[in-house]
Design a protein around this motif. Structure first.
Motif, PDB file in Angstrom:
ATOM      1  N   TYR A 131       0.836  -1.199   0.000  1.00 51.82           N
ATOM      2  CA  TYR A 131       0.000   0.000   0.000  1.00 51.82           C
ATOM      3  C   TYR A 131       0.875   1.255   0.000  1.00 51.82           C
ATOM      4  CZ  TYR A 131      -3.695   3.277   1.276  1.00 51.82           C
ATOM      5  OH  TYR A 131      -4.573   4.327   1.291  1.00 51.82           O
ATOM      6  N   VAL A 132       1.908   1.264   0.832  1.00 54.41           N
ATOM      7  CA  VAL A 132       2.822   2.408   0.879  1.00 54.41           C
ATOM      8  C   VAL A 132       3.488   2.585  -0.491  1.00 54.41           C
ATOM      9  CG1 VAL A 132       4.981   3.292   1.887  1.00 54.41           C
ATOM     10  CG2 VAL A 132       3.215   2.293   3.367  1.00 54.41           C
ATOM     11  N   GLU A 133       3.939   1.490  -1.083  1.00 53.10           N
ATOM     12  CA  GLU A 133       4.586   1.560  -2.396  1.00 53.10           C
ATOM     13  C   GLU A 133       3.624   2.121  -3.450  1.00 53.10           C
ATOM     14  OE1 GLU A 133       7.448  -1.425  -4.639  1.00 53.10           O
ATOM     15  OE2 GLU A 133       5.360  -2.060  -4.869  1.00 53.10           O
ATOM     16  N   GLY A 134       2.401   1.620  -3.486  1.00 55.05           N
ATOM     17  CA  GLY A 134       1.420   2.089  -4.457  1.00 55.05           C
ATOM     18  C   GLY A 134       1.052   3.541  -4.247  1.00 55.05           C
ATOM     19  N   THR A 135       0.924   3.938  -2.994  1.00 54.41           N
ATOM     20  CA  THR A 135       0.591   5.326  -2.680  1.00 54.41           C
ATOM     21  C   THR A 135       1.719   6.252  -3.108  1.00 54.41           C
ATOM     22  OG1 THR A 135      -0.783   4.596  -0.839  1.00 54.41           O
ATOM     23  CG2 THR A 135      -0.063   6.898  -0.804  1.00 54.41           C
ATOM     24  N   TYR A 136       2.952   5.826  -2.886  1.00 56.91           N
ATOM     25  CA  TYR A 136       4.123   6.600  -3.325  1.00 56.91           C
ATOM     26  C   TYR A 136       4.102   6.747  -4.849  1.00 56.91           C
ATOM     27  CZ  TYR A 136       9.029   7.919  -3.989  1.00 56.91           C
ATOM     28  OH  TYR A 136      10.190   8.565  -4.353  1.00 56.91           O
ATOM     29  N   ALA A 137       3.872   5.636  -5.547  1.00 61.41           N
ATOM     30  CA  ALA A 137       3.856   5.666  -7.010  1.00 61.41           C
ATOM     31  C   ALA A 137       2.769   6.608  -7.531  1.00 61.41           C
ATOM     32  CB  ALA A 137       3.660   4.257  -7.567  1.00 61.41           C
ATOM     33  N   GLN A 138       1.597   6.578  -6.913  1.00 64.53           N
ATOM     34  CA  GLN A 138       0.506   7.456  -7.336  1.00 64.53           C
ATOM     35  C   GLN A 138       0.849   8.923  -7.129  1.00 64.53           C
ATOM     36  OE1 GLN A 138      -2.758   6.074  -4.970  1.00 64.53           O
ATOM     37  NE2 GLN A 138      -3.501   4.699  -6.563  1.00 64.53           N
ATOM     38  N   GLY A 139       1.716   9.202  -6.182  1.00 63.67           N
ATOM     39  CA  GLY A 139       2.063  10.583  -5.871  1.00 63.67           C
ATOM     40  C   GLY A 139       3.196  11.162  -6.692  1.00 63.67           C
ATOM     41  N   LEU A 140       3.805  10.351  -7.579  1.00 68.72           N
ATOM     42  CA  LEU A 140       4.876  10.886  -8.412  1.00 68.72           C
ATOM     43  C   LEU A 140       4.295  11.911  -9.380  1.00 68.72           C
ATOM     44  CD1 LEU A 140       6.940   7.660  -9.099  1.00 68.72           C
ATOM     45  CD2 LEU A 140       7.490   9.536  -7.535  1.00 68.72           C
ATOM     46  N   ILE A 141       4.937  13.036  -9.457  1.00 65.55           N
ATOM     47  CA  ILE A 141       4.427  14.170 -10.230  1.00 65.55           C
ATOM     48  C   ILE A 141       4.870  14.044 -11.685  1.00 65.55           C
ATOM     49  CG2 ILE A 141       4.458  16.683 -10.450  1.00 65.55           C
ATOM     50  CD1 ILE A 141       5.069  16.758  -7.403  1.00 65.55           C
ATOM     51  N   PRO A 142       3.927  14.069 -12.623  1.00 59.83           N
ATOM     52  CA  PRO A 142       4.282  14.009 -14.047  1.00 59.83           C
ATOM     53  C   PRO A 142       5.159  15.199 -14.443  1.00 59.83           C
ATOM     54  CG  PRO A 142       1.920  13.700 -13.743  1.00 59.83           C
ATOM     55  CD  PRO A 142       2.477  14.131 -12.422  1.00 59.83           C
ATOM     56  N   GLY A 143       5.976  14.984 -15.451  1.00 58.27           N
ATOM     57  CA  GLY A 143       6.817  16.052 -15.972  1.00 58.27           C
ATOM     58  C   GLY A 143       8.254  15.993 -15.499  1.00 58.27           C
ATOM     59  N   TYR A 144       8.518  15.190 -14.487  1.00 56.96           N
ATOM     60  CA  TYR A 144       9.887  15.007 -14.016  1.00 56.96           C
ATOM     61  C   TYR A 144      10.435  13.687 -14.558  1.00 56.96           C
ATOM     62  CZ  TYR A 144       9.248  18.636 -10.426  1.00 56.96           C
ATOM     63  OH  TYR A 144       9.030  19.808  -9.764  1.00 56.96           O
ATOM     64  N   GLU A 145      11.741  13.633 -14.701  1.00 58.02           N
ATOM     65  CA  GLU A 145      12.396  12.371 -15.011  1.00 58.02           C
ATOM     66  C   GLU A 145      12.889  11.818 -13.669  1.00 58.02           C
ATOM     67  OE1 GLU A 145      16.347  10.666 -17.250  1.00 58.02           O
ATOM     68  OE2 GLU A 145      15.451  12.513 -17.995  1.00 58.02           O
ATOM     69  N   TYR A 146      12.580  10.542 -13.413  1.00 56.18           N
ATOM     70  CA  TYR A 146      12.892   9.949 -12.119  1.00 56.18           C
ATOM     71  C   TYR A 146      14.068   8.982 -12.216  1.00 56.18           C
ATOM     72  CZ  TYR A 146       8.649  12.075 -10.391  1.00 56.18           C
ATOM     73  OH  TYR A 146       7.704  12.985 -10.022  1.00 56.18           O
ATOM     74  N   ARG A 147      14.682   8.728 -11.062  1.00 53.39           N
ATOM     75  CA  ARG A 147      15.806   7.791 -10.957  1.00 53.39           C
ATOM     76  C   ARG A 147      15.573   6.868  -9.767  1.00 53.39           C
ATOM     77  NH1 ARG A 147      20.223  12.032  -8.463  1.00 53.39           N
ATOM     78  NH2 ARG A 147      18.948  12.534  -6.660  1.00 53.39           N
ATOM     79  N   GLY A 148      16.394   5.854  -9.642  1.00 52.54           N
ATOM     80  CA  GLY A 148      16.351   4.951  -8.495  1.00 52.54           C
ATOM     81  C   GLY A 148      15.031   4.206  -8.393  1.00 52.54           C
ATOM     82  N   PRO A 149      14.566   3.968  -7.167  1.00 53.74           N
ATOM     83  CA  PRO A 149      13.324   3.210  -6.970  1.00 53.74           C
ATOM     84  C   PRO A 149      12.114   3.824  -7.670  1.00 53.74           C
ATOM     85  CG  PRO A 149      14.490   3.419  -4.883  1.00 53.74           C
ATOM     86  CD  PRO A 149      15.204   4.293  -5.881  1.00 53.74           C
ATOM     87  N   ALA A 150      12.035   5.154  -7.723  1.00 50.85           N
ATOM     88  CA  ALA A 150      10.898   5.797  -8.381  1.00 50.85           C
ATOM     89  C   ALA A 150      10.882   5.461  -9.870  1.00 50.85           C
ATOM     90  CB  ALA A 150      10.945   7.309  -8.180  1.00 50.85           C
ATOM     91  N   ALA A 151      12.047   5.475 -10.507  1.00 54.54           N
ATOM     92  CA  ALA A 151      12.139   5.120 -11.930  1.00 54.54           C
ATOM     93  C   ALA A 151      11.763   3.658 -12.133  1.00 54.54           C
ATOM     94  CB  ALA A 151      13.550   5.394 -12.459  1.00 54.54           C
ATOM     95  N   THR A 152      12.210   2.795 -11.238  1.00 56.48           N
ATOM     96  CA  THR A 152      11.879   1.371 -11.332  1.00 56.48           C
ATOM     97  C   THR A 152      10.369   1.158 -11.220  1.00 56.48           C
ATOM     98  OG1 THR A 152      14.020   0.782 -10.387  1.00 56.48           O
ATOM     99  CG2 THR A 152      12.309  -0.914 -10.330  1.00 56.48           C
ATOM    100  N   LEU A 153       9.719   1.842 -10.290  1.00 54.60           N
ATOM    101  CA  LEU A 153       8.260   1.743 -10.149  1.00 54.60           C
ATOM    102  C   LEU A 153       7.561   2.147 -11.450  1.00 54.60           C
ATOM    103  CD1 LEU A 153       7.478   3.227  -6.627  1.00 54.60           C
ATOM    104  CD2 LEU A 153       7.075   0.896  -7.391  1.00 54.60           C
ATOM    105  N   LEU A 154       7.984   3.258 -12.027  1.00 53.75           N
ATOM    106  CA  LEU A 154       7.360   3.729 -13.263  1.00 53.75           C
ATOM    107  C   LEU A 154       7.611   2.758 -14.423  1.00 53.75           C
ATOM    108  CD1 LEU A 154       8.073   7.558 -13.028  1.00 53.75           C
ATOM    109  CD2 LEU A 154       5.879   6.395 -12.770  1.00 53.75           C
ATOM    110  N   GLU A 155       8.838   2.236 -14.519  1.00 53.29           N
ATOM    111  CA  GLU A 155       9.162   1.270 -15.579  1.00 53.29           C
ATOM    112  C   GLU A 155       8.324   0.004 -15.429  1.00 53.29           C
ATOM    113  OE1 GLU A 155      13.376   0.660 -15.231  1.00 53.29           O
ATOM    114  OE2 GLU A 155      13.803   2.738 -15.789  1.00 53.29           O
TER     115      GLU A 155
END
Length: 176
Positions: A131-155
């Motif tokens: 749930y924490v992981e999904g909530t974090y992923a939902q909160g990523l703001i469009p328009g930025y390029e992400y790295r690390g765990p955030a990039a992995t979630l999006l990929e």
């Protein structure tokens, strides 16, 4: 590592998604650093669980640019509000309010609860972390390029979306 109640230790050892580490158990199916520990609980309950999930703050997750402090603060406050409902996915009804704290570039989410049954307590740990992981992923703001765990979630999400579009799974859309 401190001693876990034997029933909790057995459940964590037998669960294919958890692995023992120096200071507890980690959920191996998430991109974030997690720690699950437990102590004896009062009465006939199997354990008092503590789950800690470490997440990168927004600025730490964004590649090649700095996030304005007002955006970082707003993102954190929104994450904090969204995580207030974390225990809605758990079997337990005996829990503390989630704690969400920032420490430099890291956001630490701490979830504490009591489980009557060790198996349910371990299942709750997995569900709460997801749930924490999904909530974090939902909160990523469009328009930025992400790295690390955030990039992995999006990929991972884009990969699942591509599989669904190619007929490899359900689209997840509303049934008609």
């Amino acid at each position: 590592m401190s001693e876990l109640p034997r029933s909790v230790e057995r459940e964590l050892e037998d669960h294919d998604a958890f692995a023992e580490r120096e200071n507890g158990y980690e959920l191996t199916t998430t991109v974030f650093e997690t720690t699950v520990t437990a102590t004896d609980a009062d009465g006939k309950r199997d354990g008092r669980f503590r789950v800690v999930v470490s997440l990168p703050g927004l600025d730490a997750a964004v590649a090649d640019e700095t996030v304005a402090p007002v955006v970082e603060d707003g993102w954190f406050e929104t994450l904090e509000r969204r995580l207030a409902d974390t225990f809605t996915v758990a079997h337990t009804s005996t829990h503390e309010e989630p704690t969400v704290e920032r420490d430099g570039e890291t956001v630490r989410v701490t979830l504490e609860y009591v489980a009557w049954d060790a198996g349910e307590g371990v299942a709750d740990a997995k569900a709460l972390i997801e749930y924490v992981e999904g909530t974090y992923a939902q909160g990523l703001i469009p328009g930025y390029e992400y790295r690390g765990p955030a990039a992995t979630l999006l990929e991972n999400a884009q990969g699942r979306g591509q599989e669904a579009a190619e007929g490899g799974g359900e689209s997840g859309g509303m049934p008609m």
